[in-house]
Design a protein around this motif. Structure first.
Motif, PDB file in Angstrom:
ATOM      1  N   ALA A 185       1.044  -1.210  -0.118  1.00 58.67           N
ATOM      2  CA  ALA A 185       0.078   0.205   0.038  1.00 58.67           C
ATOM      3  C   ALA A 185       0.846   1.292  -0.039  1.00 58.67           C
ATOM      4  O   ALA A 185       2.004   1.395   0.408  1.00 58.67           O
ATOM      5  N   MET A 186       0.431   2.456  -0.546  1.00 58.43           N
ATOM      6  CA  MET A 186       1.236   3.519  -0.864  1.00 58.43           C
ATOM      7  C   MET A 186       1.005   4.393   0.559  1.00 58.43           C
ATOM      8  O   MET A 186       0.134   4.232   1.354  1.00 58.43           O
ATOM      9  N   THR A 187       1.880   5.241   0.650  1.00 57.75           N
ATOM     10  CA  THR A 187       1.824   6.170   1.715  1.00 57.75           C
ATOM     11  C   THR A 187       1.342   7.462   1.432  1.00 57.75           C
ATOM     12  O   THR A 187       1.117   7.784   0.212  1.00 57.75           O
ATOM     13  N   LEU A 188       0.905   8.231   2.248  1.00 58.19           N
ATOM     14  CA  LEU A 188       0.153   9.668   1.946  1.00 58.19           C
ATOM     15  C   LEU A 188       1.551  10.626   1.608  1.00 58.19           C
ATOM     16  O   LEU A 188       2.376  10.858   2.658  1.00 58.19           O
ATOM     17  N   ASP A 189       1.541  11.263   0.531  1.00 59.12           N
ATOM     18  CA  ASP A 189       2.871  11.924   0.066  1.00 59.12           C
ATOM     19  C   ASP A 189       2.267  13.277  -0.150  1.00 59.12           C
ATOM     20  O   ASP A 189       1.778  13.577  -1.056  1.00 59.12           O
ATOM     21  N   GLU A 190       2.483  13.971   0.967  1.00 56.59           N
ATOM     22  CA  GLU A 190       2.293  15.553   0.981  1.00 56.59           C
ATOM     23  C   GLU A 190       2.856  16.464  -0.015  1.00 56.59           C
ATOM     24  O   GLU A 190       2.278  17.283  -0.438  1.00 56.59           O
ATOM     25  N   ASP A 191       4.169  16.092  -0.239  1.00 54.97           N
ATOM     26  CA  ASP A 191       4.870  16.956  -1.239  1.00 54.97           C
ATOM     27  C   ASP A 191       4.223  16.670  -2.477  1.00 54.97           C
ATOM     28  O   ASP A 191       3.995  17.557  -3.358  1.00 54.97           O
ATOM     29  N   PHE A 192       3.819  15.350  -2.866  1.00 54.49           N
ATOM     30  CA  PHE A 192       3.173  15.126  -4.147  1.00 54.49           C
ATOM     31  C   PHE A 192       1.879  15.839  -4.172  1.00 54.49           C
ATOM     32  O   PHE A 192       1.571  16.567  -5.123  1.00 54.49           O
ATOM     33  N   LEU A 193       1.214  15.823  -3.091  1.00 53.00           N
ATOM     34  CA  LEU A 193      -0.068  16.353  -3.257  1.00 53.00           C
ATOM     35  C   LEU A 193      -0.152  17.803  -3.269  1.00 53.00           C
ATOM     36  O   LEU A 193      -1.021  18.468  -3.898  1.00 53.00           O
ATOM     37  N   ARG A 194       0.914  18.390  -2.784  1.00 54.23           N
ATOM     38  CA  ARG A 194       1.062  20.019  -2.626  1.00 54.23           C
ATOM     39  C   ARG A 194       1.548  20.463  -4.194  1.00 54.23           C
ATOM     40  O   ARG A 194       1.025  21.533  -4.675  1.00 54.23           O
ATOM     41  N   ALA A 195       2.308  19.585  -4.536  1.00 58.34           N
ATOM     42  CA  ALA A 195       2.575  19.881  -6.333  1.00 58.34           C
ATOM     43  C   ALA A 195       1.402  19.641  -7.023  1.00 58.34           C
ATOM     44  O   ALA A 195       1.285  20.596  -7.950  1.00 58.34           O
TER      45      ALA A 195
END
Length: 194
Positions: A124-134
């Motif tokens: 399962a993937m983790t929550l990637d805040e940097d990716f979401l911000r981008a």
């Protein structure tokens, strides 16, 4: 994908929830465990009952949304994503999909992946805040295609394992050293020159 599963198993899984899918897998003797969510169950069913039979080059399209957390929702088929895989000789040779560029939808999918991780899904993937911000800054419509050269080599050389065609030895798994019992170790040390 659902059509291929129905073709090879005779079972229409399109409207099934996780419980019904788990029962269908068990009935069809597909190994499952409690950590598997809906996407993994569909993947296990497809991998066990369909993929080995796809010898001629075949495109499998329209995957369930649970299997592709980074892919864009299908434009006209609810519950599916815009994704395809090319399969030949029972092996995946490429994977492609329209990239999800909606940060709200992506956050929700990451959160669903976190829940699967809590259930024990190691992939399962983790929550990637940097990716979401981008994504929040904006991402144009994008698509990706991944072709496995190693998979193509497997097909062209008729090798059963991907390990047999890996070019870089560093990419091959390490072979574990032979383990000796304590008795054999002691006798080897006793006979060694000092």
């Amino acid at each position: 994908m659902y059509e291929a599963i129905q073709h090879f198993t005779g079972v229409d899984i399109a409207g099934m929830d996780e419980t019904a899918l788990r029962e269908t897998c068990r009935r069809l003797n597909v190994p499952v465990d409690d950590t598997m969510g809906k996407g993994k169950l569909v993947d296990a069913l497809f991998g066990e009952k369909c993929e080995p039979h796809l010898i001629q080059p075949t495109f499998i399209m329209d995957y369930p949304i649970e299997m592709s957390p980074l892919a864009k929702k299908h434009r006209s088929k609810p519950g599916l994503v815009e994704r395809f895989e090319a399969i030949c000789n029972g092996k995946e040779i490429c994977n492609a999909f329209s990239e999800l560029n909606d940060p709200i939808d992506q956050r929700r999918r990451f959160e669903e992946q976190l829940e699967l991780g809590r259930r024990g899904d190691e992939e399962a993937m983790t929550l990637d805040e940097d990716f979401l911000r981008a994504l929040e800054f904006g991402m144009p419509p994008t698509a990706g295609l991944g072709v496995g050269i190693d998979r193509l080599c497997m097909i062209m050389t008729n090798q059963p394992s991907i390990q047999d065609v890996l070019f870089f030895p560093q990419m091959r798994p390490e072979k574990t050293p032979l383990r000796y019992s304590q008795k054999k170790k002691r006798s080897a040390w006793a006979s060694a020159p000092s």
